[in-house]
Design an enzyme around this catalytic site. Structure first.
Site: not given
Ligand code: XMP
Length: 527
Positions: A85, A180, A182, A234-240
């Site tokens: 583009c 595009h 993608e 925190s219990g979230g996906v990333d920190s877990s």
């Protein structure tokens, strides 16, 4: 990082998709802003740069004051380049071609003719018509290349406007597309990108999760040595996922700190205890600070002020706890790649999304961010590889300030109790009822669902009695990237069941409403 593709970001909303698609193919990809320095570009080259992609943009390649910078001498490198583009237009302008405004702009679904025999498009087509190969693609442009630069061939053009939709100069290994590849609406998009990264750039399929796990464990071990590391769980996906990966590498040298701010969902704390302390035997310090948070939030109604208080309080408590642990040298965080791209590419802030933001500046610790090159779907794949269960991995996102931004205005314990119960009923019903179209539960069809507490009272009637109680709003959305979102069309009978359960079971609520606003103009969270 060895062999890889570099995506140069000109600020398009879909730049990250380019990188994700290529990683899905199995090739490692990084994104850099278009003002990338010569030094950084050289570092990429030294590490094994195999190809460059120039993204789309909001800018204009032919209006002098709207033009964006191209990385220095990029076309002289001899490395294959694909312009998409705006990237195509910038390439054309730079190399002596011409770009002009289109009379009729092309947005959305478009059909283009593949002229055939190009290196980039080969004989790809979605269907043929009058012996012509047609590709179904997604366009988003108001400018177009009108004169090809010297040495370039036209490889595709729009069926509707006849404007040039692709060009290449195989001698110089320069390629470009107006559409595009993608976005998933371009049916053969991934195949086109694959032709570029595999056939043209000569990349091998080396990007996969099992290898990544082994490599990161080795990296963490050699980086950290015998040092101690702390991490805010925190219990979230990333920190877990970050915690499990680091724990695998350095075991008890890692201590996690879980700050209970009282603003979490029902049962959340117990789930974390079960998973990380009992099952995985990690070192975790639980700090019950719920009262402190509620006290600090007393009388505060402004959303940004609430976010700041919650963020700062977290930092203070975390810091105090961390100081009690001797000889800590590292602070680990579950930062993921989109966080890095967004913060470094200067996107406009609508809400201050802070979870542990601010901590690194305050603590003189070295940062350990083992997920910082991964997209969310890759973090989930990594989590699966590390043994996290689907319930945890496919949980809807939950904001750092938690229920603090789902109680409109002042946060009070009484409101929190009502909201937690209502939210739990909503989620329970979404998990227990099946969407017959997909054969999955509704929860899995939705990107994010939650309840919001509205501190206004309305009149109702229960039995023979007048009630005067609070309102719960339900929000469910569908989105790919959370930048835009559509409200989710839940069936009326399910909404009705949820509403009845909330009103019957949560004493203090006599009215439930469903939020039918899209983002934009609304946002996902109410505050
Ligand atoms: P908005 O409300 O900005 O939300 O449309 C987009 C997505 O971001 C989540 N969100 C947050 N996530 N910390 C987070 O980690 C925050 O402070 C925060 N605020 C909003 C929101 O839940 C949605 O998924």
């Amino acid at each position: 990082m060895n062999e890889h593709i570099l995506v140069v970001d000109y600020g398009s909303q879909v730049t990250q998709l380019i990188a994700r698609r290529i990683r899905e193919i199995g090739v490692y990809t990084e994104v850099e802003s278009n003002d990338i320095s010569e030094k950084t570009l050289q570092e990429h080259i030294n590490k094994g740069l195999k190809g460059i992609i120039l993204s789309g943009s909001f800018a204009s390649a032919h209006e002098e004051d709207l033009k964006l910078k191209l990385p220095p001498s990029i076309f002289q490198l001899g490395i294959p380049i694909l312009g998409i583009c705006y990237g195509m237009q910038a390439m054309a302008m730079e190399l002596g071609g011409m770009v002009n405004s289109l009379e009729n702009r092309e947005f959305g679904y478009t059909e283009v003719i593949n002229c055939g025999n190009s290196q980039l498009l080969g004989d790809l087509s979605d269907f043929t018509e009058d012996n012509q190969r047609i590709l179904k693609v997604w366009m988003s442009h108001a400018d177009t290349v009108t004169i090809l630069p010297k040495g370039f061939d036209k490889i595709s053009y729009s069926k509707t406007t006849s404007s040039i939709a692709g060009m290449e100069n195989t001698d110089r290994k320069l390629y470009a597309l107006q559409f595009h590849p993608e976005v998933t609406h371009t049916a053969k998009g991934s195949e086109i990108l694959k032709r570029f990264v595999i056939n043209i750039c000569g990349c091998n399929l080396k990007w996969n999760m099992p290898d990544y796990v082994d490599k990161s464990i080795e990296e963490i071990k050699s980086l950290v040595g015998k040092d101690k590391v702390i991490l805010g769980l925190s219990g979230g996906v990333d920190s877990s996922v970050a915690a499990i990966l680091i724990h695998k590498a350095i075991k008890d040298q890692l201590t996690c700190i879980f700050v209970d701010n009282g603003l979490m969902r029902l049962e959340e704390l117990n789930q974390v205890k079960k998973m990380f302390s009992n099952n995985m035997k990690m070192n975790i310090i639980y700090v019950d600070s719920s009262k402190t948070f509620i006290d600090k939030l007393a009388g505060i109604t402004d959303p940004e002020a609430k976010r700041k208080i919650i963020g700062n309080e977290f930092i203070d408590i975390f810091q105090k706890e961390a100081n009690k642990i001797k000889d800590v040298r590292w602070l680990a965080q579950g930062t993921i790649y989109p966080d890095i791209i967004e913060s470094s590419h200067g996107k406009k802030v609508i809400k201050s999304h802070h979870n542990v933001g601010g901590l690194p500046e305050k603590m003189s610790l070295k940062l350990l961010e083992p997920l910082k090159h991964l997209f969310k779907d890759e973090v989930r794949r990594l989590g699966k590889e590390l043994g996290l269960d689907d319930e945890m991995l496919f949980r809807h996102p939950f904001p750092g300030p938690g229920l603090g931004v789902r109680i409109i205005g002042e946060v009070k314990s009484e409101f929190l109790k009502l909201l937690k119960k209502a939210d739990n009923i909503f989620i329970e019903e979404l998990k227990n009822n099946i969407n017959k179209e997909t054969n999955k539960c509704w929860y899995d069809s939705i990107s994010q669902a939650f309840a919001v507490f509205l501190p206004i009272k309305s009149v109702g009637v229960m039995g023979d009695n007048r009630t005067y109680e609070y309102v719960i709003a339900l929000r469910a959305i569908k989105t790919n990237d959370f930048m835009t979102a559509d409200w989710f069309h839940l069936p009326f009978d399910l909404l009705s069941k949820i509403s009845s359960r909330i009103i019957n079971e949560v004493h203090g609520i006599n009215r439930v409403v469903y939020d039918i606003s899209n983002k934009p103009p609304a946002t996902v969270e109410w505050e």
